[in-house]
Each structure stands twice: as structure tokens, then as C-alpha cells.
Design a protein around this motif. Structure first.
Motif, PDB file in Angstrom:
ATOM      1  N   GLY A  97       0.807  -1.212   0.000  1.00  0.00           N
ATOM      2  CA  GLY A  97       0.000   0.000   0.000  1.00  0.00           C
ATOM      3  C   GLY A  97       0.839   1.260   0.000  1.00  0.00           C
ATOM      4  N   ARG A  98       1.898   1.269   0.807  1.00  0.00           N
ATOM      5  CA  ARG A  98       2.763   2.455   0.886  1.00  0.00           C
ATOM      6  C   ARG A  98       3.475   2.701  -0.448  1.00  0.00           C
ATOM      7  NH1 ARG A  98       6.522   5.527   4.014  1.00  0.00           N
ATOM      8  NH2 ARG A  98       7.520   6.778   2.386  1.00  0.00           N
ATOM      9  N   LEU A  99       3.999   1.657  -1.068  1.00  0.00           N
ATOM     10  CA  LEU A  99       4.699   1.814  -2.340  1.00  0.00           C
ATOM     11  C   LEU A  99       3.766   2.327  -3.425  1.00  0.00           C
ATOM     12  CD1 LEU A  99       6.880  -1.430  -2.314  1.00  0.00           C
ATOM     13  CD2 LEU A  99       7.706   0.924  -2.054  1.00  0.00           C
ATOM     14  N   LEU A 100       2.541   1.815  -3.450  1.00  0.00           N
ATOM     15  CA  LEU A 100       1.573   2.282  -4.442  1.00  0.00           C
ATOM     16  C   LEU A 100       1.232   3.753  -4.226  1.00  0.00           C
ATOM     17  CD1 LEU A 100      -0.832  -0.793  -4.560  1.00  0.00           C
ATOM     18  CD2 LEU A 100       0.757  -0.075  -6.362  1.00  0.00           C
ATOM     19  N   GLN A 101       1.112   4.157  -2.962  1.00  0.00           N
ATOM     20  CA  GLN A 101       0.844   5.568  -2.656  1.00  0.00           C
ATOM     21  C   GLN A 101       1.957   6.461  -3.183  1.00  0.00           C
ATOM     22  OE1 GLN A 101       0.271   5.944   1.569  1.00  0.00           O
ATOM     23  NE2 GLN A 101      -1.633   4.765   1.565  1.00  0.00           N
ATOM     24  N   ASP A 102       3.180   5.933  -3.176  1.00  0.00           N
ATOM     25  CA  ASP A 102       4.325   6.701  -3.648  1.00  0.00           C
ATOM     26  C   ASP A 102       4.520   6.601  -5.160  1.00  0.00           C
ATOM     27  OD1 ASP A 102       4.881   7.625  -1.132  1.00  0.00           O
ATOM     28  OD2 ASP A 102       6.430   6.144  -0.709  1.00  0.00           O
ATOM     29  N   GLY A 103       3.589   5.946  -5.848  1.00  0.00           N
ATOM     30  CA  GLY A 103       3.619   5.904  -7.301  1.00  0.00           C
ATOM     31  C   GLY A 103       4.479   4.808  -7.892  1.00  0.00           C
ATOM     32  N   ALA A 104       4.914   3.849  -7.076  1.00  0.00           N
ATOM     33  CA  ALA A 104       5.768   2.764  -7.571  1.00  0.00           C
ATOM     34  C   ALA A 104       4.939   1.679  -8.248  1.00  0.00           C
ATOM     35  CB  ALA A 104       6.568   2.160  -6.432  1.00  0.00           C
ATOM     36  N   GLN A 105       5.557   0.986  -9.195  1.00  0.00           N
ATOM     37  CA  GLN A 105       4.973  -0.239  -9.750  1.00  0.00           C
ATOM     38  C   GLN A 105       5.342  -1.385  -8.809  1.00  0.00           C
ATOM     39  OE1 GLN A 105       6.829   0.071 -13.816  1.00  0.00           O
ATOM     40  NE2 GLN A 105       4.751  -0.439 -14.454  1.00  0.00           N
ATOM     41  N   VAL A 106       4.365  -2.174  -8.444  1.00  0.00           N
ATOM     42  CA  VAL A 106       4.574  -3.223  -7.450  1.00  0.00           C
ATOM     43  C   VAL A 106       4.131  -4.570  -8.000  1.00  0.00           C
ATOM     44  CG1 VAL A 106       3.997  -4.055  -5.137  1.00  0.00           C
ATOM     45  CG2 VAL A 106       4.227  -1.592  -5.559  1.00  0.00           C
ATOM     46  N   ARG A 107       5.012  -5.555  -7.869  1.00  0.00           N
ATOM     47  CA  ARG A 107       4.666  -6.951  -8.170  1.00  0.00           C
ATOM     48  C   ARG A 107       4.639  -7.694  -6.838  1.00  0.00           C
ATOM     49  NH1 ARG A 107       8.463  -8.854 -12.309  1.00  0.00           N
ATOM     50  NH2 ARG A 107       7.056  -7.736 -13.721  1.00  0.00           N
ATOM     51  N   ALA A 108       3.456  -8.104  -6.426  1.00  0.00           N
ATOM     52  CA  ALA A 108       3.258  -8.736  -5.124  1.00  0.00           C
ATOM     53  C   ALA A 108       3.221 -10.253  -5.286  1.00  0.00           C
ATOM     54  CB  ALA A 108       1.958  -8.237  -4.500  1.00  0.00           C
ATOM     55  N   LEU A 109       4.133 -10.945  -4.613  1.00  0.00           N
ATOM     56  CA  LEU A 109       4.212 -12.398  -4.708  1.00  0.00           C
ATOM     57  C   LEU A 109       3.430 -13.041  -3.562  1.00  0.00           C
ATOM     58  CD1 LEU A 109       7.988 -12.948  -5.611  1.00  0.00           C
ATOM     59  CD2 LEU A 109       6.071 -12.214  -7.059  1.00  0.00           C
ATOM     60  N   THR A 110       2.615 -14.028  -3.913  1.00  0.00           N
ATOM     61  CA  THR A 110       1.787 -14.684  -2.917  1.00  0.00           C
ATOM     62  C   THR A 110       1.482 -16.112  -3.363  1.00  0.00           C
ATOM     63  OG1 THR A 110      -0.332 -14.596  -1.729  1.00  0.00           O
ATOM     64  CG2 THR A 110      -0.312 -13.781  -3.996  1.00  0.00           C
ATOM     65  N   ARG A 111       1.142 -16.951  -2.411  1.00  0.00           N
ATOM     66  CA  ARG A 111       0.803 -18.337  -2.759  1.00  0.00           C
ATOM     67  C   ARG A 111      -0.545 -18.437  -3.466  1.00  0.00           C
ATOM     68  NH1 ARG A 111       2.956 -18.667   2.444  1.00  0.00           N
ATOM     69  NH2 ARG A 111       4.880 -19.879   2.640  1.00  0.00           N
ATOM     70  N   ASP A 112      -1.469 -17.532  -3.122  1.00  0.00           N
ATOM     71  CA  ASP A 112      -2.825 -17.637  -3.671  1.00  0.00           C
ATOM     72  C   ASP A 112      -3.357 -16.247  -4.014  1.00  0.00           C
ATOM     73  OD1 ASP A 112      -5.412 -18.202  -4.340  1.00  0.00           O
ATOM     74  OD2 ASP A 112      -5.919 -19.261  -2.489  1.00  0.00           O
ATOM     75  N   PRO A 113      -3.132 -15.784  -5.247  1.00  0.00           N
ATOM     76  CA  PRO A 113      -3.593 -14.440  -5.637  1.00  0.00           C
ATOM     77  C   PRO A 113      -5.096 -14.237  -5.469  1.00  0.00           C
ATOM     78  CG  PRO A 113      -2.047 -15.312  -7.250  1.00  0.00           C
ATOM     79  CD  PRO A 113      -2.362 -16.444  -6.318  1.00  0.00           C
ATOM     80  N   SER A 114      -5.874 -15.302  -5.616  1.00  0.00           N
ATOM     81  CA  SER A 114      -7.330 -15.149  -5.538  1.00  0.00           C
ATOM     82  C   SER A 114      -7.791 -14.755  -4.137  1.00  0.00           C
ATOM     83  CB  SER A 114      -8.024 -16.455  -5.959  1.00  0.00           C
ATOM     84  OG  SER A 114      -7.752 -17.492  -5.016  1.00  0.00           O
ATOM     85  N   ARG A 115      -6.951 -15.014  -3.137  1.00  0.00           N
ATOM     86  CA  ARG A 115      -7.324 -14.688  -1.753  1.00  0.00           C
ATOM     87  C   ARG A 115      -6.486 -13.551  -1.187  1.00  0.00           C
ATOM     88  NH1 ARG A 115      -7.122 -20.115   1.626  1.00  0.00           N
ATOM     89  NH2 ARG A 115      -7.957 -18.673   3.184  1.00  0.00           N
ATOM     90  N   ALA A 116      -5.667 -12.933  -2.016  1.00  0.00           N
ATOM     91  CA  ALA A 116      -4.709 -11.947  -1.510  1.00  0.00           C
ATOM     92  C   ALA A 116      -5.380 -10.685  -0.984  1.00  0.00           C
ATOM     93  CB  ALA A 116      -3.707 -11.599  -2.600  1.00  0.00           C
ATOM     94  N   GLY A 117      -6.393 -10.204  -1.679  1.00  0.00           N
ATOM     95  CA  GLY A 117      -7.075  -9.000  -1.241  1.00  0.00           C
ATOM     96  C   GLY A 117      -6.213  -7.754  -1.290  1.00  0.00           C
ATOM     97  N   LEU A 118      -5.266  -7.710  -2.208  1.00  0.00           N
ATOM     98  CA  LEU A 118      -4.384  -6.560  -2.351  1.00  0.00           C
ATOM     99  C   LEU A 118      -4.987  -5.548  -3.327  1.00  0.00           C
ATOM    100  CD1 LEU A 118      -0.990  -8.475  -2.529  1.00  0.00           C
ATOM    101  CD2 LEU A 118      -1.790  -7.027  -0.642  1.00  0.00           C
ATOM    102  N   PRO A 119      -4.528  -4.297  -3.298  1.00  0.00           N
ATOM    103  CA  PRO A 119      -5.079  -3.287  -4.214  1.00  0.00           C
ATOM    104  C   PRO A 119      -4.942  -3.711  -5.671  1.00  0.00           C
ATOM    105  CG  PRO A 119      -3.748  -2.242  -2.516  1.00  0.00           C
ATOM    106  CD  PRO A 119      -3.534  -3.715  -2.370  1.00  0.00           C
ATOM    107  N   ALA A 120      -5.918  -3.334  -6.467  1.00  0.00           N
ATOM    108  CA  ALA A 120      -5.922  -3.710  -7.885  1.00  0.00           C
ATOM    109  C   ALA A 120      -4.728  -3.132  -8.629  1.00  0.00           C
ATOM    110  CB  ALA A 120      -7.230  -3.243  -8.527  1.00  0.00           C
TER     111      ALA A 120
END
Length: 285
Positions: free
Chosen positions: A17-40
Motif C-alpha cells: 500500500g505504501r509503495l503504491l501511494q508513492d507511485g511505484a509499480q509493485v509486483r506482489a508475490l503470494t501463494r494464492d492471488p485469488s485470496r490476496a485482497g491486495l489493491p488492484a
């Protein structure tokens, strides 16, 4: 592009969330993207951090990497680090531990040994690096949540153990500054990141009680019982005993002093535990 491992963990979620607020491109690694609930706005992708062959595309085009042992442990962290070097990543920010002291004492407990080993691997990688050595996490108190909800009692071997609990958002903010660094000011730095005040276990429990609006008390138990309670797949019983004994050694004095790293790096004071307790009150109610 910044790659974040452990993106759905307490620190990782705040960091994304902080990186996105600062305008960065973010690739978030997770075991299950369908349940991640991260910003679009984040590119959330499935990752097996133990599979070296599958990591190359996940790290391709990335300039910086946030590496968190909680995402897979010491061995996986080294696998990811090796893949980052091969992919041309320039900078790594490691979520380490205040238990690491760059001295022989690093071999005296499980937490220090594990993080010190990965720090050595990072130093040897040739990448630009920053270590975020966090003190005891405020989120460790979530381990008391079920007991507080059900009985209003926290069972602990050392109610007088002293720590400087740090808010997960402060760890994320320090990591974000280092990941976004364009000046080199944070390269080669090992930041000891703590909360703003020393609190005993009993004082932390009392803060949670105030946050939820009811009395919560501490009941003392044996070290063996406490070790049994926290041991699990990622924390062997012997390591749990080491950890409980280390907590016991802080009854007379805290294991480390309060640090001003959050303010020095981010420009604002560290968040107090009382604020954390209010923000997480629903977890204990």
C-alpha cells in the motif's frame, strides 16, 4: 518495478500500500492471488519461492526486491536472492531482526542465527542492500487474541519481560524509503527499528484491555508450557525454548534500547503500541 515477497503478511500488505501511494509499480508475490485482497493497482502473482526455475519471470524487469523470511524461511530466501542476482535486480531490502548484532552472539539463538545467515548471503550477493532489523513486532500480540476473546486472560512465562514493540506499518515505511532510494543514502545500512517506548508484556496486555474496553489480565505459566504453546512447523520446540528464555532475560532490562530509526528514515515518529492496539481492537473483541 519493485517485487515484494510475503506481500499478504502484516508487513508486506502495509508495504504494498505504501509503495503504491508513492507511485511505484509493485509486483506482489503470494501463494494464492485469488485470496490476496491486495489493491488492484498491484500486479499480484502466484509464486513458489522454493522453485528457482519459476522465479526468473517473477523478477524480470524489477529494480528492487523486498525479501522477507516469513514468506518461506531461510532456504527460500537464499533461492530468491540468487534468482534476483541472475535477473539483474539492483537493490534488496531484507526484513531482518534486531536479534542480529554482527557479533558471536548471533549464534546464541534461533532467530539471530537464521537472519544473520541470510544477511551474510545478501552481503555476498553483490547487490545494493539495506537491512531492516525490527524489534519485537506489535503483531506478535495477535497470538493472545483467542485467549483474550474467550477468557480475558493472557498466559505468559514472563509478564515482566520488556520489549519495544514496533508497528508493522513503521517497518513497512522504513523498507519503502530504502526500496525507493535513488541517492544511495540507505545503501549498506542496517537499521535497528523499534517502537517508541519500552513496555512489559503486562503493560502491552493492559493497553489491549483499554483498546477493547474491558479488563484483561496476565497469568504466569512455566517456560515449558509457554514454549509448547508457541512451537510449531516453523518454530521447533528447542527454538521455542530458546526464545522463551531470551524473553526471560529481559525482565531486568530490555534486550535493546529504543531506536529513533523510524523518525530518521521516514521523518516522523514511530507509532506507539497504544495506537496499534486501537487499530487492532476488533481482533481481540
Amino acid at each position: 518495478m519493485i517485487v515484494v515477497t510475503g506481500a499478504t503478511g502484516n508487513i508486506g500488505r502495509s508495504l504494498v500500500g505504501r509503495l503504491l501511494q508513492d507511485g511505484a509499480q509493485v509486483r506482489a508475490l503470494t501463494r494464492d492471488p485469488s485470496r490476496a485482497g491486495l489493491p488492484a493497482e498491484a500486479e499480484t502473482v502466484r509464486a513458489d519461492l522454493t522453485d528457482a526455475s519459476g522465479l526468473a519471470p517473477l523478477l524480470g524487469g524489477a529494480e528492487a526486491l523486498f525479501l522477507n523470511l516469513a514468506a518461506g524461511g531461510e532456504r527460500s530466501a537464499v533461492v530468491v536472492l540468487d534468482a534476483a542476482v541472475k535477473a539483474g535486480v539492483r537493490r534488496v531490502v531484507l526484513n531482518s531482526s534486531v536479534a542480529v548484532t554482527d557479533s558471536p552472539a548471533d549464534e546464541t539463538n534461533f532467530i539471530a542465527r537464521m537472519h544473520a545467515a541470510v544477511e551474510r548471503a545478501v552481503r555476498a550477493s553483490g547487490l545494493e542492500w539495506t537491512f531492516v532489523r525490527g524489534s519485537n513486532y506489535a503483531t506478535n500480540a495477535l497470538g493472545w487474541a483467542a485467549s483474550i476473546r474467550e477468557t480475558g486472560v493472557v498466559r505468559d512465562a514472563h509478564p515482566g519481560a520488556q520489549g519495544v514493540p514496533v508497528h508493522e506499518a513503521d517497518l513497512a515505511d522504513v523498507a519503502a524509503v530504502a526500496l525507493l532510494d535513488r541517492t544511495g543514502a540507505h545503501a549498506g545500512q542496517a537499521y535497528v527499528v523499534t517502537g517508541p517506548e519500552v513496555l512489559t508484556v503486562a503493560e502491552q496486555v493492559a493497553e489491549i484491555g483499554r483498546a477493547v474496553g474491558r479488563e484483561v489480565r496476565v497469568e504466569r505459566i512455566s517456560e515449558d508450557a509457554a514454549a509448547e504453546a508457541i512451537a510449531g512447523p516453523h518454530l521447533p520446540k528447542a527454538a521455542a525454548r530458546e526464545l522463551i528464555a531470551m524473553f526471560g532475560s529481559t525482565v531486568d532490562r530490555p534486550a535493546w534500547p529504543v531506536s529513533d530509526a523510524v523518525e530518521r528514515v521516514t521523518g516522523r515518529p514511530a507509532r506507539p503500541f497504544a495506537q496499534w492496539a486501537r487499530e487492532h481492537a476488533a481482533d481481540f473483541s
